[in-house]
Design a protein around this motif. Structure first.
Motif, PDB file in Angstrom:
ATOM      1  N   ARG A  52       3.770  31.135 -10.282  1.00 20.14           N
ATOM      2  CA  ARG A  52       4.146  29.713 -10.285  1.00 20.14           C
ATOM      3  C   ARG A  52       3.740  29.043 -11.594  1.00 20.14           C
ATOM      4  O   ARG A  52       4.540  28.326 -12.216  1.00 20.14           O
ATOM      5  CB  ARG A  52       3.496  28.998  -9.114  1.00 20.14           C
ATOM      6  CG  ARG A  52       3.834  27.527  -9.061  1.00 20.14           C
ATOM      7  CD  ARG A  52       3.127  26.833  -7.929  1.00 20.14           C
ATOM      8  NE  ARG A  52       3.578  25.452  -7.839  1.00 20.14           N
ATOM      9  CZ  ARG A  52       2.962  24.542  -7.126  1.00 20.14           C
ATOM     10  NH1 ARG A  52       1.884  24.840  -6.428  1.00 20.14           N
ATOM     11  NH2 ARG A  52       3.430  23.313  -7.093  1.00 20.14           N
ATOM     12  N   ASN A  57       7.155  28.371 -13.446  1.00 25.92           N
ATOM     13  CA  ASN A  57       7.568  27.083 -12.900  1.00 25.92           C
ATOM     14  C   ASN A  57       8.852  27.166 -12.061  1.00 25.92           C
ATOM     15  O   ASN A  57       9.802  26.416 -12.283  1.00 25.92           O
ATOM     16  CB  ASN A  57       7.719  26.058 -14.018  1.00 25.92           C
ATOM     17  CG  ASN A  57       7.780  24.645 -13.489  1.00 25.92           C
ATOM     18  OD1 ASN A  57       7.167  24.327 -12.474  1.00 25.92           O
ATOM     19  ND2 ASN A  57       8.534  23.795 -14.169  1.00 25.92           N
ATOM     20  N   ILE A  93       9.057  29.968  -4.227  1.00 25.49           N
ATOM     21  CA  ILE A  93       8.643  31.367  -4.337  1.00 25.49           C
ATOM     22  C   ILE A  93       8.756  32.007  -2.962  1.00 25.49           C
ATOM     23  O   ILE A  93       8.202  31.502  -1.988  1.00 25.49           O
ATOM     24  CB  ILE A  93       7.201  31.511  -4.855  1.00 25.49           C
ATOM     25  CG1 ILE A  93       7.059  30.862  -6.231  1.00 25.49           C
ATOM     26  CG2 ILE A  93       6.799  32.992  -4.917  1.00 25.49           C
ATOM     27  CD1 ILE A  93       5.635  30.839  -6.761  1.00 25.49           C
ATOM     28  N   PRO A 114      10.197  34.662  -7.477  1.00 26.08           N
ATOM     29  CA  PRO A 114      10.450  33.261  -7.839  1.00 26.08           C
ATOM     30  C   PRO A 114      11.911  32.896  -7.583  1.00 26.08           C
ATOM     31  O   PRO A 114      12.804  33.731  -7.750  1.00 26.08           O
ATOM     32  CB  PRO A 114      10.144  33.214  -9.339  1.00 26.08           C
ATOM     33  CG  PRO A 114       9.480  34.506  -9.665  1.00 26.08           C
ATOM     34  CD  PRO A 114       9.871  35.484  -8.622  1.00 26.08           C
TER      35      PRO A 114
END
Length: 145
Positions: free
Chosen positions: A81, A85, A89, A112
């Motif tokens: 994360r 970004n 997830i 992700p």
């Protein structure tokens, strides 16, 4: 393969743990090993496995292995994360071939997700570029607390 069976120490994850097969390592401690999936479903798809285990799936594993394993999954998920970004997830774990398991060594997927970006199919996409995986591994590793 079904849910029952004998652990095959020739599986690719066992070979990675023994140093017999390459990987883009993200994280390692005494109990857990994390590395990039070579057939990623999304950018940053990371795998987390127990280092000292012959469990084929979650139900085969001993409780004392599961605690540090899930804490390792959480630690690496937080790093994914921080590094990438994503909008979300997905953390997944498959048990048996009918459930989607393709490597019969207990493992978790950290995948992700970004809005509007399609998810690749499990184990069916093309093999990722090793240099790109190494760069992603380094980017994620830099965020591990």
């Amino acid at each position: 393969m079904s849910l029952d069976g004998t652990y095959d120490d020739g599986n690719i994850f066992a070979k990675i743990l023994r140093g017999e097969a390459p990987c883009a390592k993200v994280f390692e401690d005494g109990e857990v090993f994390a590395f990039m999936d070579v057939f990623p479903q999304s950018r940053g798809h990371t795998l987390v496995i127990p280092k000292h285990s012959v469990a084929r799936n979650l139900m085969d594993e001993e409780p004392q292995v599961l605690q540090p394993l899930i804490l390792g999954v959480q630690r690496v998920t937080r790093a994914v994360r921080a590094a990438l970004n994503p909008d979300g997830i997905m953390v997944s774990q498959f048990n048996g071939a009918p459930a989607g398991q393709t490597i019969f060594h207990l493992h978790f997927h950290i995948i992700p997700r970004w809005e509007g970006v399609a998810l690749g199919r499990h184990g069916e996409g093309g093999m990722a570029d090793p240099a790109a995986l190494k760069a992603l591994a380094e980017q994620i590793a830099a965020q591990i607390a």
